[in-house]
Design an enzyme around this catalytic site. Structure first.
Site, PDB file in Angstrom:
ATOM      1  N   TYR A   1      -1.963  -0.519  10.620  1.00  0.00           N
ATOM      2  CA  TYR A   1      -1.791  -0.647   9.080  1.00  0.00           C
ATOM      3  C   TYR A   1      -0.653  -0.275   8.378  1.00  0.00           C
ATOM      4  O   TYR A   1      -0.087  -0.897   7.697  1.00  0.00           O
ATOM      5  CB  TYR A   1      -2.865   0.185   8.662  1.00  0.00           C
ATOM      6  CG  TYR A   1      -3.448  -0.433   7.132  1.00  0.00           C
ATOM      7  CD1 TYR A   1      -3.960  -1.689   6.656  1.00  0.00           C
ATOM      8  CD2 TYR A   1      -3.045   0.475   6.136  1.00  0.00           C
ATOM      9  CE1 TYR A   1      -4.183  -1.932   5.340  1.00  0.00           C
ATOM     10  CE2 TYR A   1      -3.081   0.175   4.848  1.00  0.00           C
ATOM     11  CZ  TYR A   1      -3.980  -0.764   4.416  1.00  0.00           C
ATOM     12  OH  TYR A   1      -3.925  -1.285   3.084  1.00  0.00           O
TER      13      TYR A   1
ATOM     14  N   SER B   1       0.924  -0.962  -0.160  1.00  0.00           N
ATOM     15  CA  SER B   1      -0.037   0.112   0.050  1.00  0.00           C
ATOM     16  C   SER B   1       0.937   1.158  -0.213  1.00  0.00           C
ATOM     17  O   SER B   1       2.118   1.118   0.549  1.00  0.00           O
ATOM     18  CB  SER B   1      -0.916   0.033   1.228  1.00  0.00           C
ATOM     19  OG  SER B   1      -1.658   1.182   1.378  1.00  0.00           O
TER      20      SER B   1
END
Ligand SMILES: NC(=O)c1ccc[n+]([C@@H]2O[C@H](COP(=O)([O-])OP(=O)(O)OC[C@H]3O[C@@H](n4cnc5c(N)ncnc54)[C@H](O)[C@@H]3O)[C@@H](O)[C@H]2O)c1
Length: 265
Positions: free
Chosen positions: A169, A156
């Site tokens: 995250y 990501s």
């Protein structure tokens, strides 16, 4: 070099979103796709992993569903053993499954419980699934079953972008980025490329809960390319990796983010 119709790809978290898009594309490319997800109900062919299998088969492709939780050591072992027993080869592993924190919480408040959950699904799961799959890939590569096995991790832009309301995250994706380099380094002697694909803001069930926020940010110019990314944007990059177009770029990250990563003045 194997014929594409013999090749097998395993895509984790392929029941929806980006994983679904990747599974569809790889099936079109000729792979038999192992559609993994932690949620998979054979009675439900309207959504989830069995919808993906049905849609692939209706288009003339081949897919099987393997229900497994990538954060579980036993499930990871069972899945790799299934692939070995059923196909005796794995040409492409796509570590896609991942989760956001259940609740966004400021880094000064966030819980260890959420940290452990996110890290175990997003980082520990793919790290050790890759270890297990890679051992088999080396074996199949050495005995000539598979020409060039390949491994992809879906990370990501959060691997390098701070969001203090979901620090766990970001840390998990930064870890994925290093896992790519480690495996690329270790597996280079076997000619097994390992690449990182870094999605930006992609419209999937994961991001549907924050759609309004990102609609606004995109409209205000967050991205040079003023649109949401789509699962197909990510899938096309994975397809190119599967074809071998990026083999000499092992260990590198390809961002699929509409230019998010460009520093601008
Ligand atoms: N959507 C985005 O904007 C975006 C951006 C950057 C990175 N990503 C990453 O892309 C990947 C896919 O994201 P998405 O948006 O498609 O998410 P999603 O939530 O829409 O789909 C993820 C899928 O993974 C499955 N899954 C969750 N935990 C699992 C587990 N333990 N074992 C097996 N399967 C599991 C879910 O059931 C679901 O089907 C994730 O790793 C995510 O972090 C997404």
């Amino acid at each position: 070099m194997s014929e594409p119709e013999e090749c097998v790809a395993l895509v984790t978290g392929a029941g929806q979103g980006i994983g679904r898009g990747i599974a569809m594309q790889l099936a079109r490319d000729g792979y038999t796709v192992v559609v993994n997800d932690v949620v998979a109900d054979p009675q439900d062919t309207a959504s989830g992993a069995y919808e993906v299998k049905r849609t692939i088969e209706q288009a003339g492709g081949r897919a099987v569903v393997f229900k497994a939780d990538i954060s579980s050591p036993r499930d990871r072992e069972a899945m790799v053993e299934y692939v070995a027993g059923e196909f005796a080869r794995l040409d492409l592993l796509v570590n896609n499954a991942g989760v956001a924190p259940k609740e966004r919480m400021d880094i000064l408040e966030a819980t260890e419980e959420s940290y452990d959950r996110v890290m175990s699904i997003n980082l520990k799961g793919p790290y050790f699934l890759t270890q297990r799959a890679a051992r088999r890939m080396v074996q199949w590569q050495e005995d000539g079953t598979v020409g060039t096995p390949r491994i992809v991790f879906i990370s990501s832009i959060s691997a390098y972008t701070s969001s203090p309301s979901r620090g766990e995250y970001c840390v998990s994706k930064a870890g994925v980025s290093m896992a790519v380099k480690l495996y690329a380094d270790r597996l280079a002697e076997y000619g097994i490329p390992v690449l990182e694909v870094r999605p930006g803001i992609i419209l999937t069930p994961m991001t549907s809960v924050v759609k309004g926020k990102y609609d606004k940010l995109i409209a205000e110019g967050l991205l040079p390319l003023k649109r949401w990314g789509r699962p197909e944007d990510v899938a096309r990059v994975v397809s190119a990796i599967g074809r071998g177009d990026l083999d000499y770029s092992t260990g590198q990250a390809i961002e699929v983010g509409g230019g998010f990563g460009i520093r601008r003045l």
